[in-house]
Design a protein around this motif. Structure first.
Motif, PDB file in Angstrom:
ATOM      1  N   LYS A 124       0.847  -1.182   0.000  1.00  0.00           N
ATOM      2  CA  LYS A 124       0.000   0.000   0.000  1.00  0.00           C
ATOM      3  C   LYS A 124       0.889   1.241   0.000  1.00  0.00           C
ATOM      4  CE  LYS A 124      -3.764   2.080   2.536  1.00  0.00           C
ATOM      5  NZ  LYS A 124      -4.548   2.051   3.753  1.00  0.00           N
ATOM      6  N   LYS A 125       0.571   2.203  -0.856  1.00  0.00           N
ATOM      7  CA  LYS A 125       1.376   3.413  -0.941  1.00  0.00           C
ATOM      8  C   LYS A 125       1.115   4.316   0.241  1.00  0.00           C
ATOM      9  CE  LYS A 125       3.120   5.155  -5.177  1.00  0.00           C
ATOM     10  NZ  LYS A 125       2.968   5.992  -6.302  1.00  0.00           N
ATOM     11  N   SER A 126       2.188   4.815   0.820  1.00  0.00           N
ATOM     12  CA  SER A 126       2.081   5.721   1.950  1.00  0.00           C
ATOM     13  C   SER A 126       1.813   7.137   1.437  1.00  0.00           C
ATOM     14  CB  SER A 126       3.382   5.679   2.738  1.00  0.00           C
ATOM     15  OG  SER A 126       3.381   6.696   3.701  1.00  0.00           O
ATOM     16  N   SER A 127       0.936   7.838   2.130  1.00  0.00           N
ATOM     17  CA  SER A 127       0.632   9.211   1.708  1.00  0.00           C
ATOM     18  C   SER A 127       1.536  10.214   2.429  1.00  0.00           C
ATOM     19  CB  SER A 127      -0.835   9.532   1.992  1.00  0.00           C
ATOM     20  OG  SER A 127      -1.068   9.427   3.388  1.00  0.00           O
ATOM     21  N   GLY A 128       2.466   9.714   3.271  1.00  0.00           N
ATOM     22  CA  GLY A 128       3.359  10.581   4.036  1.00  0.00           C
ATOM     23  C   GLY A 128       4.529  11.084   3.211  1.00  0.00           C
ATOM     24  N   TYR A 129       5.425  11.688   3.905  1.00  0.00           N
ATOM     25  CA  TYR A 129       6.635  12.255   3.317  1.00  0.00           C
ATOM     26  C   TYR A 129       7.590  11.117   2.952  1.00  0.00           C
ATOM     27  CZ  TYR A 129      10.231  15.891   2.857  1.00  0.00           C
ATOM     28  OH  TYR A 129      11.177  16.750   2.393  1.00  0.00           O
ATOM     29  N   THR A 130       8.073  11.065   1.720  1.00  0.00           N
ATOM     30  CA  THR A 130       8.896   9.956   1.233  1.00  0.00           C
ATOM     31  C   THR A 130      10.328  10.413   0.966  1.00  0.00           C
ATOM     32  OG1 THR A 130       8.405  10.382  -1.092  1.00  0.00           O
ATOM     33  CG2 THR A 130       6.879   8.931   0.104  1.00  0.00           C
ATOM     34  N   PHE A 131      11.168   9.438   0.649  1.00  0.00           N
ATOM     35  CA  PHE A 131      12.555   9.725   0.275  1.00  0.00           C
ATOM     36  C   PHE A 131      12.601  10.617  -0.968  1.00  0.00           C
ATOM     37  CE2 PHE A 131      13.244   5.948   2.850  1.00  0.00           C
ATOM     38  CZ  PHE A 131      14.405   6.259   3.518  1.00  0.00           C
ATOM     39  N   LEU A 132      11.718  10.366  -1.914  1.00  0.00           N
ATOM     40  CA  LEU A 132      11.706  11.156  -3.152  1.00  0.00           C
ATOM     41  C   LEU A 132      11.234  12.586  -2.902  1.00  0.00           C
ATOM     42  CD1 LEU A 132      10.368   8.493  -5.678  1.00  0.00           C
ATOM     43  CD2 LEU A 132      12.729   9.153  -5.224  1.00  0.00           C
ATOM     44  N   ASP A 133      10.307  12.756  -1.965  1.00  0.00           N
ATOM     45  CA  ASP A 133       9.870  14.114  -1.602  1.00  0.00           C
ATOM     46  C   ASP A 133      11.034  14.902  -1.004  1.00  0.00           C
ATOM     47  OD1 ASP A 133       7.268  13.531  -2.395  1.00  0.00           O
ATOM     48  OD2 ASP A 133       6.669  12.870  -0.383  1.00  0.00           O
ATOM     49  N   MET A 134      11.783  14.242  -0.119  1.00  0.00           N
ATOM     50  CA  MET A 134      12.937  14.894   0.492  1.00  0.00           C
ATOM     51  C   MET A 134      13.973  15.253  -0.579  1.00  0.00           C
ATOM     52  SD  MET A 134      15.944  13.540   2.975  1.00  0.00           S
ATOM     53  CE  MET A 134      16.598  12.662   1.614  1.00  0.00           C
ATOM     54  N   THR A 135      14.218  14.314  -1.501  1.00  0.00           N
ATOM     55  CA  THR A 135      15.195  14.555  -2.566  1.00  0.00           C
ATOM     56  C   THR A 135      14.791  15.752  -3.413  1.00  0.00           C
ATOM     57  OG1 THR A 135      15.698  12.200  -2.621  1.00  0.00           O
ATOM     58  CG2 THR A 135      16.356  13.497  -4.541  1.00  0.00           C
ATOM     59  N   LYS A 136      13.517  15.837  -3.755  1.00  0.00           N
ATOM     60  CA  LYS A 136      13.028  16.964  -4.558  1.00  0.00           C
ATOM     61  C   LYS A 136      13.245  18.280  -3.817  1.00  0.00           C
ATOM     62  CE  LYS A 136       9.004  18.894  -6.751  1.00  0.00           C
ATOM     63  NZ  LYS A 136       7.567  18.962  -6.779  1.00  0.00           N
ATOM     64  N   GLU A 137      12.907  18.307  -2.534  1.00  0.00           N
ATOM     65  CA  GLU A 137      13.080  19.533  -1.742  1.00  0.00           C
ATOM     66  C   GLU A 137      14.546  19.949  -1.662  1.00  0.00           C
ATOM     67  OE1 GLU A 137      11.234  20.734   2.144  1.00  0.00           O
ATOM     68  OE2 GLU A 137       9.948  19.022   1.632  1.00  0.00           O
ATOM     69  N   VAL A 138      15.430  18.981  -1.423  1.00  0.00           N
ATOM     70  CA  VAL A 138      16.859  19.273  -1.313  1.00  0.00           C
ATOM     71  C   VAL A 138      17.386  19.818  -2.635  1.00  0.00           C
ATOM     72  CG1 VAL A 138      19.139  18.204  -1.068  1.00  0.00           C
ATOM     73  CG2 VAL A 138      17.332  17.665   0.561  1.00  0.00           C
ATOM     74  N   MET A 139      17.009  19.200  -3.732  1.00  0.00           N
ATOM     75  CA  MET A 139      17.508  19.643  -5.039  1.00  0.00           C
ATOM     76  C   MET A 139      16.972  21.017  -5.417  1.00  0.00           C
ATOM     77  SD  MET A 139      17.647  16.233  -7.302  1.00  0.00           S
ATOM     78  CE  MET A 139      18.740  14.910  -6.870  1.00  0.00           C
ATOM     79  N   GLU A 140      15.746  21.330  -5.025  1.00  0.00           N
ATOM     80  CA  GLU A 140      15.204  22.661  -5.297  1.00  0.00           C
ATOM     81  C   GLU A 140      15.945  23.722  -4.491  1.00  0.00           C
ATOM     82  OE1 GLU A 140      11.063  22.058  -4.459  1.00  0.00           O
ATOM     83  OE2 GLU A 140      10.619  21.563  -6.552  1.00  0.00           O
ATOM     84  N   MET A 141      16.410  23.355  -3.286  1.00  0.00           N
ATOM     85  CA  MET A 141      17.167  24.312  -2.467  1.00  0.00           C
ATOM     86  C   MET A 141      18.596  24.474  -2.987  1.00  0.00           C
ATOM     87  SD  MET A 141      16.056  23.659   1.478  1.00  0.00           S
ATOM     88  CE  MET A 141      16.214  21.888   1.484  1.00  0.00           C
ATOM     89  N   GLU A 142      19.245  23.373  -3.339  1.00  0.00           N
ATOM     90  CA  GLU A 142      20.663  23.408  -3.706  1.00  0.00           C
ATOM     91  C   GLU A 142      20.894  23.823  -5.158  1.00  0.00           C
ATOM     92  OE1 GLU A 142      23.232  23.194  -1.633  1.00  0.00           O
ATOM     93  OE2 GLU A 142      21.717  23.050  -0.060  1.00  0.00           O
ATOM     94  N   LYS A 143      19.984  23.491  -6.051  1.00  0.00           N
ATOM     95  CA  LYS A 143      20.057  23.859  -7.477  1.00  0.00           C
ATOM     96  C   LYS A 143      21.341  23.394  -8.169  1.00  0.00           C
ATOM     97  CE  LYS A 143      16.945  27.809  -7.340  1.00  0.00           C
ATOM     98  NZ  LYS A 143      15.862  26.981  -6.961  1.00  0.00           N
ATOM     99  N   LYS A 144      21.772  22.153  -7.839  1.00  0.00           N
ATOM    100  CA  LYS A 144      22.911  21.553  -8.522  1.00  0.00           C
ATOM    101  C   LYS A 144      22.794  20.040  -8.400  1.00  0.00           C
ATOM    102  CE  LYS A 144      25.929  21.838  -4.507  1.00  0.00           C
ATOM    103  NZ  LYS A 144      27.145  22.380  -3.936  1.00  0.00           N
ATOM    104  N   PRO A 145      23.403  19.301  -9.323  1.00  0.00           N
ATOM    105  CA  PRO A 145      23.379  17.830  -9.226  1.00  0.00           C
ATOM    106  C   PRO A 145      24.100  17.367  -7.956  1.00  0.00           C
ATOM    107  CG  PRO A 145      24.044  18.514 -11.418  1.00  0.00           C
ATOM    108  CD  PRO A 145      24.030  19.743 -10.569  1.00  0.00           C
TER     109      PRO A 145
END
Length: 158
Positions: free
Chosen positions: A3-24
């Protein structure tokens, strides 16, 4: 099926970090920046190896999800980035393939041999050893027994 969790996931965290850092970033860098910004606490993972989980989730998302927001920008070290953002260096996040130089290691033996012979510090005579041609034991068994190139230096004048 899980069952898919509706909570905060690893991919959500990754997206947030990359939007803040703006680099690979590498997986370790993503996790480090996530810890600094207290994003890793939101995930609620109880696993012993969260870096491996993060890496696996990224690879699987890129491989299986054709609408993935992530892309792999380099290999060794593996770096990931968001598809919709432009990197600071002006390139998009696609992997750049480097063209092979066309040189074989043996092609450079001539250059190395001429250098060590002509150099006054070395005055060394060299010889390339073709160890693939040896007939000892099984094929491939003695592949790394011999060096590719050997040299000798005679310290006397004549």
């Amino acid at each position: 099926m899980r069952k898919k969790s509706s909570g905060y996931t690893f991919l959500d965290m990754t997206k947030e970090v990359m939007e803040m850092e703006k680099k690979p970033l590498t997986v370790a860098q993503i996790w480090k920046y996530g810890e600094i910004n207290n994003l890793t606490d939101k995930i609620g993972s109880k696993g012993k190896t969260p870096l491996n989980t993060l890496q696996a989730r990224l690879y699987i998302d890129i491989r299986d999800n054709e609408n993935s927001i992530f892309t792999q920008t380099s290999k060794r070290p593996s770096k990931f980035y968001l598809k919709n953002l432009e990197c600071e260096d002006g390139t998009d996040g696609e992997i750049v393939e480097i063209e092979p130089t066309g040189y074989n290691e043996r092609d450079l033996h001539v250059l190395l041999s001429s250098y060590v012979y002509a150099s006054p510090e070395f005055r060394c005579v060299t010889k390339t050893i073709f160890h693939e041609r040896t007939g000892k034991t099984k094929k491939g068994y003695n592949q790394w027994l011999h060096p590719d190139i050997v040299g000798v230096h005679f310290p006397f004048e004549d």
